[in-house]
Design a protein around this motif. Structure first.
Motif, PDB file in Angstrom:
ATOM      1  N   VAL A  59       0.830  -1.196   0.000  1.00 32.76           N
ATOM      2  CA  VAL A  59       0.000   0.000   0.000  1.00 32.76           C
ATOM      3  C   VAL A  59       0.872   1.256   0.000  1.00 32.76           C
ATOM      4  CG1 VAL A  59      -1.660   1.340   1.355  1.00 32.76           C
ATOM      5  CG2 VAL A  59      -1.951  -1.141   1.118  1.00 32.76           C
ATOM      6  N   ARG A  60       1.950   1.227   0.749  1.00 30.52           N
ATOM      7  CA  ARG A  60       2.799   2.421   0.875  1.00 30.52           C
ATOM      8  C   ARG A  60       3.497   2.780  -0.432  1.00 30.52           C
ATOM      9  NH1 ARG A  60       3.912   0.246   6.125  1.00 30.52           N
ATOM     10  NH2 ARG A  60       5.776  -0.806   5.334  1.00 30.52           N
ATOM     11  N   ARG A  61       3.776   1.773  -1.286  1.00 26.59           N
ATOM     12  CA  ARG A  61       4.509   2.090  -2.507  1.00 26.59           C
ATOM     13  C   ARG A  61       3.595   2.488  -3.673  1.00 26.59           C
ATOM     14  NH1 ARG A  61       5.675  -3.845  -3.067  1.00 26.59           N
ATOM     15  NH2 ARG A  61       4.332  -4.605  -4.743  1.00 26.59           N
ATOM     16  N   ILE A  62       2.291   2.267  -3.521  1.00 26.19           N
ATOM     17  CA  ILE A  62       1.369   2.529  -4.630  1.00 26.19           C
ATOM     18  C   ILE A  62       1.391   3.988  -5.079  1.00 26.19           C
ATOM     19  CG2 ILE A  62      -1.103   2.692  -5.177  1.00 26.19           C
ATOM     20  CD1 ILE A  62      -1.423  -0.054  -3.857  1.00 26.19           C
TER      21      ILE A  62
ATOM     22  N   LEU B 202       2.456   7.932  -9.372  1.00 31.06           N
ATOM     23  CA  LEU B 202       2.996   9.243  -9.758  1.00 31.06           C
ATOM     24  C   LEU B 202       4.077   9.091 -10.828  1.00 31.06           C
ATOM     25  CD1 LEU B 202       3.107  11.007  -6.288  1.00 31.06           C
ATOM     26  CD2 LEU B 202       1.839  11.802  -8.298  1.00 31.06           C
ATOM     27  N   GLU B 203       4.901   8.063 -10.721  1.00 32.34           N
ATOM     28  CA  GLU B 203       5.912   7.830 -11.756  1.00 32.34           C
ATOM     29  C   GLU B 203       5.250   7.551 -13.102  1.00 32.34           C
ATOM     30  OE1 GLU B 203       9.761   4.925 -12.707  1.00 32.34           O
ATOM     31  OE2 GLU B 203       8.595   4.659 -10.860  1.00 32.34           O
ATOM     32  N   TRP B 204       4.174   6.764 -13.078  1.00 32.35           N
ATOM     33  CA  TRP B 204       3.418   6.501 -14.321  1.00 32.35           C
ATOM     34  C   TRP B 204       2.816   7.788 -14.864  1.00 32.35           C
ATOM     35  CZ3 TRP B 204      -1.877   7.215 -15.054  1.00 32.35           C
ATOM     36  CH2 TRP B 204      -2.406   6.712 -16.256  1.00 32.35           C
ATOM     37  N   TYR B 205       2.246   8.597 -13.985  1.00 32.43           N
ATOM     38  CA  TYR B 205       1.598   9.846 -14.394  1.00 32.43           C
ATOM     39  C   TYR B 205       2.601  10.805 -15.027  1.00 32.43           C
ATOM     40  CZ  TYR B 205      -1.054  14.241 -13.851  1.00 32.43           C
ATOM     41  OH  TYR B 205      -1.689  15.441 -14.062  1.00 32.43           O
ATOM     42  N   ASP B 206       3.811  10.839 -14.528  1.00 34.79           N
ATOM     43  CA  ASP B 206       4.821  11.730 -15.083  1.00 34.79           C
ATOM     44  C   ASP B 206       5.078  11.462 -16.562  1.00 34.79           C
ATOM     45  OD1 ASP B 206       5.161  13.049 -12.698  1.00 34.79           O
ATOM     46  OD2 ASP B 206       6.936  11.907 -12.080  1.00 34.79           O
ATOM     47  N   HIS B 207       4.818  10.255 -17.008  1.00 36.51           N
ATOM     48  CA  HIS B 207       5.062   9.899 -18.411  1.00 36.51           C
ATOM     49  C   HIS B 207       3.774   9.770 -19.234  1.00 36.51           C
ATOM     50  CE1 HIS B 207       8.753   8.468 -16.342  1.00 36.51           C
ATOM     51  NE2 HIS B 207       9.337   8.867 -17.449  1.00 36.51           N
TER      52      HIS B 207
ATOM     53  N   ARG C 111     -13.929   5.040  -0.278  1.00 36.20           N
ATOM     54  CA  ARG C 111     -13.349   6.325   0.139  1.00 36.20           C
ATOM     55  C   ARG C 111     -12.229   6.103   1.157  1.00 36.20           C
ATOM     56  NH1 ARG C 111     -13.795  11.563   0.216  1.00 36.20           N
ATOM     57  NH2 ARG C 111     -15.522  11.530  -1.256  1.00 36.20           N
ATOM     58  N   ALA C 112     -12.440   5.199   2.094  1.00 36.87           N
ATOM     59  CA  ALA C 112     -11.426   4.931   3.111  1.00 36.87           C
ATOM     60  C   ALA C 112     -10.124   4.448   2.472  1.00 36.87           C
ATOM     61  CB  ALA C 112     -11.943   3.918   4.116  1.00 36.87           C
ATOM     62  N   HIS C 113     -10.229   3.555   1.483  1.00 33.60           N
ATOM     63  CA  HIS C 113      -9.027   3.082   0.789  1.00 33.60           C
ATOM     64  C   HIS C 113      -8.379   4.213   0.004  1.00 33.60           C
ATOM     65  CE1 HIS C 113      -9.008  -1.131   1.777  1.00 33.60           C
ATOM     66  NE2 HIS C 113     -10.277  -1.293   1.402  1.00 33.60           N
ATOM     67  N   ALA C 114      -9.194   5.016  -0.682  1.00 33.88           N
ATOM     68  CA  ALA C 114      -8.641   6.128  -1.457  1.00 33.88           C
ATOM     69  C   ALA C 114      -7.938   7.133  -0.546  1.00 33.88           C
ATOM     70  CB  ALA C 114      -9.750   6.809  -2.250  1.00 33.88           C
ATOM     71  N   GLU C 115      -8.519   7.382   0.607  1.00 35.27           N
ATOM     72  CA  GLU C 115      -7.926   8.317   1.560  1.00 35.27           C
ATOM     73  C   GLU C 115      -6.600   7.787   2.096  1.00 35.27           C
ATOM     74  OE1 GLU C 115      -9.166  10.714   5.653  1.00 35.27           O
ATOM     75  OE2 GLU C 115     -10.639   9.487   4.582  1.00 35.27           O
ATOM     76  N   ALA C 116      -6.546   6.501   2.359  1.00 35.79           N
ATOM     77  CA  ALA C 116      -5.317   5.904   2.882  1.00 35.79           C
ATOM     78  C   ALA C 116      -4.171   5.991   1.874  1.00 35.79           C
ATOM     79  CB  ALA C 116      -5.571   4.454   3.264  1.00 35.79           C
ATOM     80  N   LEU C 117      -4.501   6.014   0.583  1.00 35.16           N
ATOM     81  CA  LEU C 117      -3.473   6.064  -0.455  1.00 35.16           C
ATOM     82  C   LEU C 117      -3.059   7.488  -0.827  1.00 35.16           C
ATOM     83  CD1 LEU C 117      -4.719   3.273  -2.901  1.00 35.16           C
ATOM     84  CD2 LEU C 117      -2.729   3.188  -1.410  1.00 35.16           C
ATOM     85  N   THR C 118      -3.877   8.487  -0.505  1.00 35.33           N
ATOM     86  CA  THR C 118      -3.578   9.858  -0.913  1.00 35.33           C
ATOM     87  C   THR C 118      -2.327  10.363  -0.200  1.00 35.33           C
ATOM     88  OG1 THR C 118      -5.932  10.311  -1.298  1.00 35.33           O
ATOM     89  CG2 THR C 118      -4.464  12.210  -1.059  1.00 35.33           C
ATOM     90  N   PRO C 119      -1.281  10.706  -0.951  1.00 39.04           N
ATOM     91  CA  PRO C 119      -0.013  11.067  -0.310  1.00 39.04           C
ATOM     92  C   PRO C 119       0.040  12.541   0.095  1.00 39.04           C
ATOM     93  CG  PRO C 119       0.261  11.092  -2.672  1.00 39.04           C
ATOM     94  CD  PRO C 119      -1.172  10.664  -2.423  1.00 39.04           C
TER      95      PRO C 119
ATOM     96  N   PRO D 240       1.129  -5.413 -10.235  1.00 39.73           N
ATOM     97  CA  PRO D 240       1.637  -6.363  -9.228  1.00 39.73           C
ATOM     98  C   PRO D 240       0.873  -6.287  -7.914  1.00 39.73           C
ATOM     99  CG  PRO D 240       3.435  -5.088 -10.228  1.00 39.73           C
ATOM    100  CD  PRO D 240       2.154  -4.412 -10.594  1.00 39.73           C
ATOM    101  N   ASP D 241       0.221  -5.142  -7.660  1.00 39.40           N
ATOM    102  CA  ASP D 241      -0.454  -4.931  -6.376  1.00 39.40           C
ATOM    103  C   ASP D 241      -1.952  -5.172  -6.439  1.00 39.40           C
ATOM    104  OD1 ASP D 241       2.048  -3.852  -5.312  1.00 39.40           O
ATOM    105  OD2 ASP D 241       1.600  -2.075  -6.510  1.00 39.40           O
ATOM    106  N   CYS D 242      -2.508  -5.325  -7.637  1.00 40.17           N
ATOM    107  CA  CYS D 242      -3.965  -5.373  -7.793  1.00 40.17           C
ATOM    108  C   CYS D 242      -4.507  -6.750  -7.404  1.00 40.17           C
ATOM    109  CB  CYS D 242      -4.341  -5.042  -9.233  1.00 40.17           C
ATOM    110  SG  CYS D 242      -6.117  -5.013  -9.508  1.00 40.17           S
ATOM    111  N   VAL D 243      -5.263  -6.794  -6.332  1.00 36.29           N
ATOM    112  CA  VAL D 243      -5.785  -8.054  -5.820  1.00 36.29           C
ATOM    113  C   VAL D 243      -6.805  -8.657  -6.789  1.00 36.29           C
ATOM    114  CG1 VAL D 243      -6.951  -9.170  -3.874  1.00 36.29           C
ATOM    115  CG2 VAL D 243      -5.394  -7.253  -3.458  1.00 36.29           C
TER     116      VAL D 243
END
Length: 351
Positions: free
Chosen positions: A6-9, A14-19, A174-182, A215-218
């Motif tokens: 979860v922490r690396r997502i 963002l790296e994908w978005y940059d390109h 929403r809870a999952h989205a909030e947990a991922l928002t950096p 790799p992270d998608c359940v």
């Protein structure tokens, strides 16, 4: 999913978005933001209001027209209601246009032309709800706010393999989205996850092979991605019926009425006629030699389908009640009408 996954997502996304960030007329891209260019809150706000329940493709031309005609919030605030409603015609959900003007005037005249830079300040403005306040505060001001639209819900449902149907699953999504928002680059992250849902994690046939989060998608690992998110069955739409009375003066001018500010198509010009209902109400707006037109208009609104019969007439201008507007034929622009009214005009324009 493990905590370290979860922490690396956010960093992976963002790296994908940059390109792969989509180029939008209202967007400051990641390279521009890194060079110090910041988004214009006016353009972010305008785009977010236009994009509510409307596709990017449908919004782009309207956005260009609005920002060319009204380049700042003060320009928009000083415009007339009629001009803004006419410019909005065809974009739908016309309460958005009325609230757009109300909000522009509050910002221009009460807040010295500056949008609040926090969620709590934005949510108090006319026409700005929780989603829009979060989107503006994140994208325009880089606040750590959770932006949750349909694209983000779909990404979260698949990433965590959540099978509880919408809308019941919204709090968990929403809870999952909030947990991922950096805390770092939250504005770019909000746009990244929306872009991922719009271009890769699409509703049908998601492109899992090129997804930066594969790799992270359940759900991908479980083979259920294409089935998510699940949705509760929709109730069938009712059908309403109405009559539009399209009349012209003997000189060729069109006779229209301004609809009440509140209600469907509020504040828009349209053809006179009774309220739409479950049964057909035949109440001509004024005396004329009305004749039936053989075609009909069919239009779908959010909550119902409409079947609109058409009646035509010619009448001397002096016989038209003063409560109606006569638009001379050389000044009449069908594009100023809402879509359902324009459909009626297109059927009868040569009659």
């Amino acid at each position: 999913m493990r905590d370290q996954d979860v922490r690396r997502i956010p960093a992976e996304l963002l790296e994908w978005y940059d390109h792969h960030a989509r180029v939008m007329p209202w967007r400051v891209g990641p390279a521009q933001r890194k060079s110090g260019i910041t988004p214009d809150p006016y353009r972010v706000w305008l785009s977010e209001v236009m994009l509510q329940q409307t596709t990017v493709a449908a919004v782009k031309n309207y956005f260009h027209q609005f920002t060319s005609r009204w380049p700042t919030v003060r320009d928009l605030a000083r415009s007339s209601d009629a001009d803004v409603m006419a410019a909005w015609a065809g974009l739908g959900y016309y309460a958005r246009a009325r609230n757009l003007l109300k909000c522009a005037r509050v910002v221009a005249f009460d807040l010295d032309g500056r949008f609040p830079d926090t969620y709590s300040g934005l949510i108090d403005l006319p026409g700005i709800g929780p989603y829009t306040a979060a989107a503006i505060s994140a994208i325009a001001f880089d606040r750590q706010e959770t932006v949750l639209d349909g694209n983000v819900e779909r990404v979260m449902a698949r990433l965590f393999d959540l099978h509880d149907p919408l809308p019941r699953s919204k709090p968990l999504l929403r809870a999952h989205a909030e947990a991922l928002t950096p805390a770092t680059r939250p504005g770019d992250y909000a746009q990244a996850v929306m872009d991922l849902g719009a271009t890769v994690c699409t509703p049908k046939s998601p492109a899992c092979g090129i997804c930066p989060l594969r790799p992270d998608c359940v759900a991908r690992l479980a083979g259920t991605a294409a089935d998510l998110p699940k949705k509760s069955p929709k109730k069938p739409k009712p059908t309403r019926y109405g009559i539009a009375y399209l009349a012209r003066t003997t000189e060729g001018g069109w006779i229209l009425e301004r609809r009440p500010d509140k209600g469907l198509l509020g504040g828009m010009l349209g053809w006179p006629g009774p309220d739409w209902g479950e049964t057909l109400s035949d109440t001509p707006p004024f005396d004329a030699d009305w004749r039936d037109f053989p075609g009909e208009v069919r239009h779908t609104f959010t909550h119902f389908d409409l079947i609109l019969k058409l009646r035509l007439a010619r009448i001397d201008a002096e016989q038209v009640p003063v409560s109606y507007q006569i638009i001379p034929r050389h000044d009449f622009r069908p594009s100023d009408l809402p879509t359902v009214m324009r459909k009626a005009h297109d059927l009868v324009r040569d009659r």
